[in-house]
Design an enzyme around this catalytic site. Structure first.
Site, PDB file in Angstrom:
ATOM      1  N   LYS A  56      18.429   6.946 -21.383  1.00 10.29           N
ATOM      2  CA  LYS A  56      17.126   7.577 -21.677  1.00 10.29           C
ATOM      3  C   LYS A  56      17.270   9.098 -21.733  1.00 10.29           C
ATOM      4  CE  LYS A  56      14.121   8.325 -18.190  1.00 10.29           C
ATOM      5  NZ  LYS A  56      13.704   9.722 -18.001  1.00 10.29           N
ATOM      6  N   CYS A 150       7.601  12.311 -14.302  1.00 16.43           N
ATOM      7  CA  CYS A 150       7.372  11.758 -12.959  1.00 16.43           C
ATOM      8  C   CYS A 150       6.803  12.798 -12.007  1.00 16.43           C
ATOM      9  CB  CYS A 150       8.684  11.215 -12.405  1.00 16.43           C
ATOM     10  SG  CYS A 150       9.225   9.705 -13.228  1.00 16.43           S
ATOM     11  N   ARG A 155       8.337  20.875 -10.005  1.00 16.19           N
ATOM     12  CA  ARG A 155       9.057  20.855 -11.302  1.00 16.19           C
ATOM     13  C   ARG A 155       8.681  22.038 -12.199  1.00 16.19           C
ATOM     14  NH1 ARG A 155       9.827  14.814 -13.506  1.00 16.19           N
ATOM     15  NH2 ARG A 155      11.850  15.684 -14.075  1.00 16.19           N
ATOM     16  N   ASP A 337      18.066  10.138  -8.969  1.00 14.88           N
ATOM     17  CA  ASP A 337      17.377   9.050  -9.669  1.00 14.88           C
ATOM     18  C   ASP A 337      17.758   7.668  -9.144  1.00 14.88           C
ATOM     19  OD1 ASP A 337      17.487  10.736 -12.914  1.00 14.88           O
ATOM     20  OD2 ASP A 337      16.214  11.015 -11.154  1.00 14.88           O
TER      21      ASP A 337
HETATM   22  C1  EPZ Z   1      16.352  15.761 -15.374  1.00 12.13           C
HETATM   23  O1  EPZ Z   1      15.085  16.329 -15.031  1.00 12.13           O
HETATM   24  C2  EPZ Z   1      16.078  14.269 -15.556  1.00 12.13           C
HETATM   25  N1  EPZ Z   1      15.088  14.100 -16.591  1.00 12.13           N
HETATM   26  C3  EPZ Z   1      15.553  13.675 -14.249  1.00 12.13           C
HETATM   27  O2  EPZ Z   1      15.433  12.263 -14.415  1.00 12.13           O
HETATM   28  C4  EPZ Z   1      16.559  13.918 -13.139  1.00 12.13           C
HETATM   29  O3  EPZ Z   1      16.004  13.495 -11.924  1.00 12.13           O
HETATM   30  C5  EPZ Z   1      16.868  15.427 -13.034  1.00 12.13           C
HETATM   31  O4  EPZ Z   1      17.312  15.935 -14.304  1.00 12.13           O
HETATM   32  C6  EPZ Z   1      17.941  15.712 -12.012  1.00 12.13           C
HETATM   33  O5  EPZ Z   1      19.082  14.998 -12.271  1.00 12.13           O
HETATM   34  C7  EPZ Z   1      15.460  14.214 -17.898  1.00 12.13           C
HETATM   35  O6  EPZ Z   1      16.589  14.466 -18.248  1.00 12.13           O
HETATM   36  C8  EPZ Z   1      14.370  14.004 -18.906  1.00 12.13           C
HETATM   37  P1  EPZ Z   1      16.119  19.658 -13.132  1.00 12.13           P
HETATM   38  P2  EPZ Z   1      14.856  17.910 -15.016  1.00 12.13           P
HETATM   39  O7  EPZ Z   1      15.621  20.730 -14.042  1.00 12.13           O
HETATM   40  O8  EPZ Z   1      15.601  18.533 -16.121  1.00 12.13           O
HETATM   41  C9  EPZ Z   1      14.070  22.714 -10.179  1.00 12.13           C
HETATM   42  C10 EPZ Z   1      14.390  10.161 -14.387  1.00 12.13           C
HETATM   43  O9  EPZ Z   1      13.985   9.429 -13.460  1.00 12.13           O
HETATM   44  N2  EPZ Z   1      13.804  23.557 -11.374  1.00 12.13           N
HETATM   45  O10 EPZ Z   1      17.564  19.517 -12.932  1.00 12.13           O
HETATM   46  O11 EPZ Z   1      13.426  18.144 -14.915  1.00 12.13           O
HETATM   47  C11 EPZ Z   1      13.153  21.488 -10.151  1.00 12.13           C
HETATM   48  O12 EPZ Z   1      11.912  21.766  -9.604  1.00 12.13           O
HETATM   49  C12 EPZ Z   1      14.129  11.670 -14.329  1.00 12.13           C
HETATM   50  O13 EPZ Z   1      15.010   9.747 -15.366  1.00 12.13           O
HETATM   51  C13 EPZ Z   1      13.300  24.845 -11.206  1.00 12.13           C
HETATM   52  O14 EPZ Z   1      13.074  25.290 -10.088  1.00 12.13           O
HETATM   53  O15 EPZ Z   1      15.543  18.256 -13.607  1.00 12.13           O
HETATM   54  C14 EPZ Z   1      13.913  20.509  -9.327  1.00 12.13           C
HETATM   55  O16 EPZ Z   1      13.626  20.681  -7.979  1.00 12.13           O
HETATM   56  C15 EPZ Z   1      13.325  12.065 -13.136  1.00 12.13           C
HETATM   57  N3  EPZ Z   1      13.037  25.590 -12.320  1.00 12.13           N
HETATM   58  C16 EPZ Z   1      15.347  20.872  -9.624  1.00 12.13           C
HETATM   59  O17 EPZ Z   1      15.360  22.155 -10.247  1.00 12.13           O
HETATM   60  C17 EPZ Z   1      13.262  25.127 -13.594  1.00 12.13           C
HETATM   61  O18 EPZ Z   1      13.004  25.838 -14.577  1.00 12.13           O
HETATM   62  C18 EPZ Z   1      16.050  19.878 -10.536  1.00 12.13           C
HETATM   63  O19 EPZ Z   1      15.362  19.809 -11.729  1.00 12.13           O
HETATM   64  C19 EPZ Z   1      13.775  23.820 -13.746  1.00 12.13           C
HETATM   65  C20 EPZ Z   1      14.035  23.048 -12.621  1.00 12.13           C
END
Ligand code: EPZ
Length: 460
Positions: A56, A150, A155, A337
Site C-alpha cells: 500500500k 489514521c 502527524r 505498523d
Molecule cells: C508513513 O507515514 C506510513 N504511511 C505509515 O503507515 C507509517 O506508520 C509511517 O510512515 C512510519 O513508518 C504512508 O506511507 C502512507 P512519518 P508518515 O512522516 O509518512 C513525525 C499505515 O498503517 N513527523 O515517518 O506519515 C510524525 O508526527 C501507516 O500503513 C513530523 O513531526 O510517517 C510521526 O510522529 C500508518 N513532521 C513521525 O514523524 C513531519 O513533517 C513519523 O511520521 C512529518 C512527520
C-alpha cells in the site's frame, strides 16, 4: 483533531490562509442503513499458503511520483484497496489520466494543469499529501489540505514544508526549484519521499540527510531512477539527488507489502498454526522474524520469496510461546505498523511484555478494544505492559471497534484466537489497507465473514 487549511505554496515566501473547520479525523462516512462488520468465530487453526499483495505505502508514493513523469507510467501489482482509489481520485482531480485493470495502474500526467487537489479525497489519506513534491517541482505551487489517514497522533507536515521552503529559498526570482542541503529533524518517511520527488526535478544537486531508510523510500527511488532521475543513497540516511529537467514514465512492479506479510506471520503465531506466504522479501521483515523466533516460532525460508511460519505446539512441548518486549522505531527498527498486531499476540503468550511506541504519540487506542476481548493490558502514555495468558489475559469474543487501520488488524488477530464470536465494527478502516483480507483468511481455514448489521444495532 485536524485543521483544514489551504496551503498555497508559491515562489514568494510561504503563505498560509486558513479556514478553520474542526472535525474528528476518524469520522468516516457512514452508510446510513447498514454497518458492515467482520464476524469471526474462534479459536481458529490456520493452514495453507497465502499470497501477499503489493505494498500500500509503496503504491501511494509511486502513484504520487507519476506526477513527476511525462508520458505514461505503468505500475503492476497495485493492491485494490480504498486508499489507492482515493489516490487515483486525487491524481484524476489534477487532470492525470488514470486507468486501472487487472491489478495494474496506468497513469499519464501530461494533462495535469491544476495545482489544487481534490480536498475531500486528500482528507481521507495521508499519502495524498506527498503530491506537493511533484506539484511544486512542476508548477511552483500546490493547493492542498492537511492530510487525513489514521488517527494515531499529531502527524504534522512541517518537515515536508520546511524542506520544500529550504530548497525553495534559492529560487525566489527564477522559474523552478534549485537544489539545496536539508537535514530532517526526524527521519520522516513522508517528508523524505516528498522532498526526494521535488529535488529530482530541481536544478542542481540536493543533499538530504537524516532521511528515512524504509523499504518504501527505496522503492520510490528505484522508480524515479528508472524514470530518468539521479538519486543515490536510498536505504541509507543520506540522499544525493542530481535534479533533471524532465522525467519519463516507466514501468514498475510494486514490491510485496511487508506489513501485510507481518500481519499474517503474527496470525500464524497467535493461532499456533503453520502457514506459508509469498512473495515476501525476508530482509524487510527481519525485526519481526527475530521477535517471533525469540517467542518460540519456527520461521523458515522455503525459497527466495517464500516464508513458512510455524507456531504449532509440538515445537515447544508442554510450554507455549514466550513473551518479549518491543520498542518501535524507524526502519530497520521494529515497525510501528505492526505494534498493535504484536500486542494481540503478546496477550496469548506466557509472561508479561513491555510494548513501547516511539514513532507516533497516540497509537495505543487498540489496547482498550483488546481489553473488551479479555486482554489484560496496562497503558501508560506511549507504552503498555501486556499481561500474558498466565497473567490474567484470556481472549473471549465480543463487540469491538476498529479505530484505525493497524489497530483494526490487531482485533482480527485477537478474534482468531478468542473463544466465541468477535464482531468488529468500523471495518472501513481495515479495508483501507488490506486487500481481500476476509477471503485470504477463509482460504487459510478461518471462520470469518463480512456481514452488515442494521445501523441501530451497531456500536457507532
Ligand atoms: C508513513 O507515514 C506510513 N504511511 C505509515 O503507515 C507509517 O506508520 C509511517 O510512515 C512510519 O513508518 C504512508 O506511507 C502512507 P512519518 P508518515 O512522516 O509518512 C513525525 C499505515 O498503517 N513527523 O515517518 O506519515 C510524525 O508526527 C501507516 O500503513 C513530523 O513531526 O510517517 C510521526 O510522529 C500508518 N513532521 C513521525 O514523524 C513531519 O513533517 C513519523 O511520521 C512529518 C512527520
Amino acid at each position: 483533531m485536524a485543521l483544514f487549511c489551504n496551503i498555497i505554496i508559491s515562489p514568494k515566501p510561504f503563505v498560509l490562509s486558513c479556514s478553520y473547520q474542526k472535525t474528528h479525523l476518524s469520522k468516516t462516512p457512514q452508510n446510513t442503513k447498514q454497518d458492515p462488520i467482520f464476524k469471526i468465530k474462534g479459536p481458529a487453526t490456520l493452514s495453507g499458503h497465502i499470497t501477499i499483495s503489493g505494498s500500500k505505502n509503496s503504491s501511494l508514493a509511486l502513484l504520487a511520483a507519476t506526477l513527476c513523469c511525462s508520458g505514461t507510467s505503468l505500475l503492476h501489482n497495485v493492491p485494490n484497496i480504498s486508499d489507492i482509489q482515493a489516490m487515483a481520485s486525487i491524481l484524476s482531480s489534477l487532470g492525470a489520466k488514470v486507468e486501472s485493470f487487472d491489478g495494474k495502474m496506468m497513469v499519464n500526467s501530461d494533462g495535469v494543469g491544476k495545482v489544487e487537489v481534490d480536498l475531500e479525497e486528500m482528507r481521507k489519506i495521508r499519502g495524498g499529501f506527498f503530491v506537493i513534491g511533484p506539484l511544486v517541482a512542476r508548477f511552483g505551487e500546490a493547493v492542498v489540505a492537511l492530510p487525513g489517514g489514521c488517527n494515531i497522533g499529531k502527524r504534522p507536515v512541517d518537515l515536508h514544508l520546511r524542506g520544500d521552503g529550504k530548497v525553495w529559498a534559492h529560487t525566489a526570482n527564477v522559474k523552478g526549484l534549485v537544489g539545496g542541503r536539508f537535514r530532517l529533524d526526524y527521519p520522516s518517511v513522508g517528508a523524505t519521499e516528498t522532498l526526494m520527488m521535488a529535488a529530482s526535478m530541481a536544478d542542481g544537486i540536493t543533499l538530504l540527510s537524516n532521511v528515512a531508510k524504509e523499504p518504501e523510500v527505496v522503492d520510490l527511488a528505484r522508480f524515479l531512477n528508472d524514470s530518468g532521475a539521479s538519486i543515490e543513497g536510498a536505504g541509507s540516511d543520506t540522499l544525493v539527488i542530481r535534479g533533471k529537467s524532465q522525467l519519463y514514465g516507466s514501468e514498475c512492479v510494486i514490491r510485496p507489502d511487508r506489513i501485510e506479510a507481518g500481519t499474517f506471520m503474527i496470525a500464524a503465531a497467535i493461532t499456533r498454526s503453520c502457514i506459508s506466504m509469498s512473495p515476501v522479501i525476508p530482509s524487510r521483515a527481519s525485526c519481526l522474524i527475530d521477535k517471533l523466533s525469540e517467542a518460540g516460532c519456527k520461521i523458515s525460508q522455503v525459497d527466495q520469496h517464500t516464508l513458512r511460519v510455524s507456531a504449532v505446539p509440538a515445537l515447544y512441548p508442554g510450554d507455549d510461546l514466550k513473551s518479549f518486549g518491543i520498542k518501535t522505531s524507524p526502519f530497520p527498527g521494529f515497525p510501528t505498523d505492526l505494534q498493535p498486531q504484536i500486542m494481540s499476540l503478546l496477550t496469548t503468550c506466557t509472561g508479561s511484555s513491555l510494548v513501547e511506541e516511539s514513532v507516533f504519540d497516540n497509537r495505543m487506542s487498540h489496547a482498550r478494544e483488546l481489553q473488551k476481548l479479555g486482554a489484560r493490558i496496562q497503558v501508560n502514555g506511549n507504552s503498555a505492559i501486556v499481561f500474558g495468558k498466565d497473567k490474567g489475559s484470556s481472549l473471549c469474543g465480543s463487540r469491538v471497534i476498529a479505530r484505525d487501520l493497524r489497530g483494526g488488524a490487531s482485533l482480527i488477530l485477537a478474534g482468531l484466537a478468542a473463544k466465541g464470536t468477535t464482531e468488529i465494527h468500523k471495518i472501513e478502516h481495515i479495508e483501507r489497507g488490506y486487500e481481500n483480507i476476509v477471503t485470504k483468511l477463509q482460504n487459510l481455514g478461518a471462520d470469518i465473514e463480512r456481514s452488515t448489521l442494521p445501523l441501530l444495532s451497531s456500536l457507532v
